[in-house]
Enzyme design. Sequence first.
Site, PDB file in Angstrom:
ATOM      1  N   HIS A   9       0.812  -1.219   0.000  1.00 50.65           N
ATOM      2  CA  HIS A   9       0.000   0.000   0.000  1.00 50.65           C
ATOM      3  C   HIS A   9       0.846   1.270   0.000  1.00 50.65           C
ATOM      4  CE1 HIS A   9       0.371  -0.103   4.548  1.00 50.65           C
ATOM      5  NE2 HIS A   9       0.466   1.195   4.337  1.00 50.65           N
ATOM      6  N   ASP A  46       0.070  -7.555   1.385  1.00 51.05           N
ATOM      7  CA  ASP A  46       0.563  -6.191   1.580  1.00 51.05           C
ATOM      8  C   ASP A  46       2.090  -6.135   1.601  1.00 51.05           C
ATOM      9  OD1 ASP A  46       0.371  -3.474   1.782  1.00 51.05           O
ATOM     10  OD2 ASP A  46      -0.182  -3.431   3.903  1.00 51.05           O
ATOM     11  N   SER A 100       4.772   2.467   7.926  1.00 53.13           N
ATOM     12  CA  SER A 100       4.397   1.356   7.049  1.00 53.13           C
ATOM     13  C   SER A 100       5.577   0.872   6.230  1.00 53.13           C
ATOM     14  CB  SER A 100       3.298   1.793   6.081  1.00 53.13           C
ATOM     15  OG  SER A 100       2.039   1.600   6.638  1.00 53.13           O
TER      16      SER A 100
END
Length: 384
Positions: free
Chosen positions: A114, A144, A222
């Site tokens: 993402h 992911d 992230s």
Amino acid sequence: MNTTRATVASAAVVAALAGAAAGAGTYAALGVGETTVVREASPASPPQAQPAALQTSLSVGEVYRRARKGVVEVTVTSSGASPFPFDGGGQGQQQAQGSGFVYDEQGHVVTNQHVVDGAETITVRFWNGAAYKAQVVGTDPSTDVAVLDVDAPASLLQPLALGNSSALAVGDGVVAIGSPFGLEETVTSGIVSALDREIESPNGFAIDSAIQTDAAINHGNSGGPLLDLQGEVIGVNAQIESEAGGNDGVGFAIPSNTVGSVAEQLIADGSVEHAYLGVSVATISAAAAAALDVPRGVAVTAVREGTPAADAGLRAATTTRTVDGEEVPTGGDVITKIDGTAVRSAADLRRLVDAKRPGDVITVTYVRAGVSRTASVTLASRPS
């Protein structure tokens, strides 16, 4: 507004920078849709796995000093509508940041899918401030995970070793390094708060065995590493659960065993194919099975058109009954085994299907109206 969370990802916020998409409810990821899943613990770790807490531990500072040169900041630019209301929401160049880490000496960098989704340009910044353009080698939205290729000098390519996430125990110390809010080389620490959590992937499927931690993880973390106290990567930070969008001490990381497997496939082939059955399911607990006189297993709650499950003639529940306050799907098929292996939960079914490849033929044992049946099913590729 107070929110009662029945699933771990009911308010999960993807931990990139501001404007990242929010996660939705936990889903039995064998097909895109909605269902209620009562999860059970995953099988115990293999006997040879030694809990990290029993090994020699480093201090947080020592972990940071060992790992910092392998952690990178990932900056992406893309075109699209502005997320800021004061500029009219017009089209323009958007920029966001995440984190990552050097995977090998060939210049591969691991981050979250993402983080780089929709990116037109990607820049990787190293510990010394040097920045280099990167290209996407491959991404897997179902887990992911993304792998980048950066053309940087060999002296900057200092890979971080992957640890064994199956060896983790609740209470083990962990360290997160990344660039929250663009503040590169930020280190936070905490513990493994829980194991075998289920979070939702960017394309709506479930990611099993996620690591829950109270180490502070914020927007921009992230894709960065979650390390154990031996300095090995045991997870990739991916999501936080928060009502306000900030760190509330509930973060989630993709386990390193999943990351390593997916990264190797992406490097080799540029993509990852996941086997797909095409059903939504709900776990039938022991109490519900006893009360309703149905077998333990998973109730089929939806069958997607044109999928292997539909071709095999599986039927979804048509009604529900309440047992101890829990809505239990009834009137459809209950899957009890895959290739002779007992299925006791939605997670069991996912793991057994995920262990296969598209094109593999499996035997599905299910109960319909009290009669046990079997079907031979050829698995398809999971839709993106």
